[in-house]
Motif scaffolding. Structure first.
Motif, PDB file in Angstrom:
ATOM      1  N   CYS A  91     124.325 -70.185  45.291  1.00  0.00           N
ATOM      2  CA  CYS A  91     125.578 -70.881  45.580  1.00  0.00           C
ATOM      3  C   CYS A  91     125.754 -72.129  44.723  1.00  0.00           C
ATOM      4  CB  CYS A  91     125.611 -71.294  47.053  1.00  0.00           C
ATOM      5  SG  CYS A  91     125.626 -69.906  48.214  1.00  0.00           S
ATOM      6  N   GLU A 115     124.339 -61.377  52.806  1.00  0.00           N
ATOM      7  CA  GLU A 115     125.438 -61.122  53.746  1.00  0.00           C
ATOM      8  C   GLU A 115     126.136 -62.395  54.214  1.00  0.00           C
ATOM      9  OE1 GLU A 115     121.576 -61.276  56.174  1.00  0.00           O
ATOM     10  OE2 GLU A 115     122.250 -60.507  54.221  1.00  0.00           O
ATOM     11  N   GLU A 116     125.682 -63.565  53.751  1.00  0.00           N
ATOM     12  CA  GLU A 116     126.250 -64.834  54.185  1.00  0.00           C
ATOM     13  C   GLU A 116     127.214 -65.400  53.149  1.00  0.00           C
ATOM     14  OE1 GLU A 116     122.335 -66.294  56.771  1.00  0.00           O
ATOM     15  OE2 GLU A 116     122.613 -67.009  54.717  1.00  0.00           O
ATOM     16  N   GLU A 117     128.095 -66.300  53.626  1.00  0.00           N
ATOM     17  CA  GLU A 117     129.037 -66.981  52.741  1.00  0.00           C
ATOM     18  C   GLU A 117     128.446 -68.313  52.290  1.00  0.00           C
ATOM     19  OE1 GLU A 117     131.930 -65.828  51.610  1.00  0.00           O
ATOM     20  OE2 GLU A 117     131.676 -63.951  52.729  1.00  0.00           O
ATOM     21  N   CYS A 118     128.713 -68.665  51.045  1.00  0.00           N
ATOM     22  CA  CYS A 118     128.258 -69.960  50.546  1.00  0.00           C
ATOM     23  C   CYS A 118     129.030 -71.077  51.248  1.00  0.00           C
ATOM     24  CB  CYS A 118     128.485 -70.070  49.035  1.00  0.00           C
ATOM     25  SG  CYS A 118     127.384 -69.035  48.039  1.00  0.00           S
TER      26      CYS A 118
END
Length: 202
Positions: A91, A115-118
């Motif tokens: 990120c 699978e996560e958002e920055c």
């Protein structure tokens, strides 16, 4: 008699050879054929833009560009270790991409799981030095809270929803804390109620 003359001649030749070589150099200069001491000159190179890449691919790209001092951290501030690099994506990076970057510089990559958002902005890790005051840990990872408190602190952690055991503290976030934020830390016990990150505090 012949042996005496022969021995004297050998000794004279050896003395002449030693004189020709001369005493060792006092200047510290390398002798011919001896590698010179390694220089202290630093090198600069182009640091690629690694943001958006998988963590393993980013590390490989940085190394190929000449940067070998690499580290990474959890960009969500949960204190998780990047055990399997291929399961994380980049990120942020420090220093930023560009030319003229010292190849000896430490390249720090902020990463999240695939699978996560920055995050829009990374949170600074709270600190609570001995003799300081209690930081605000609400919403933060229980692992980060424990790491920020003094090593001799007596800490109690309880599940705020059920009576589950809190095993992997990086997966739990703080709902309430005692003592409250701003309280002087004088060695008193510290207590937290936590829930898993995907859950809502009661």
């Amino acid at each position: 008699m012949r042996n005496h003359h022969t021995t004297a001649a050998v000794l004279a030749a050896a003395a002449l050879a030693l004189t020709a070589c001369g005493p060792p150099s006092a200047s510290g200069e390398s002798k011919p054929g001896t590698p010179a001491p390694s220089g202290t000159a630093r090198e600069a190179a182009v640091l690629p833009d690694l943001v958006g890449m998988g963590l393993q691919a980013a590390q490989d790209t940085a190394q190929a560009a000449g940067f070998h001092s690499l580290t990474s951290h959890d960009a969500l501030g949960r204190g998780r270790g990047q055990v399997l690099d291929r399961g994380w994506k980049v990120c942020s990076q420090t220093p930023a991409a560009g030319s003229g970057v010292d190849t000896a510089a430490k390249v720090d990559l902020g990463a999240v799981k695939l699978e996560e958002e920055c995050p829009a902005r990374e949170q600074a890790t709270p600190s609570a030095p001995v003799g300081g005051t209690m930081p605000n840990f609400v919403g933060r990872s229980m692992k980060v809270a424990r790491q920020a408190l003094p090593g001799n602190a007596s800490i109690t952690v309880k599940d705020a929803l059920q009576e589950r055991m809190v095993l992997q503290e990086s997966n739990w976030r703080v709902c309430t804390q005692s003592p409250p934020t701003g309280t002087p830390l004088t060695g008193q016990p510290v207590a937290f109620h936590v829930v898993k990150f995907e859950e809502t505090c009661p």
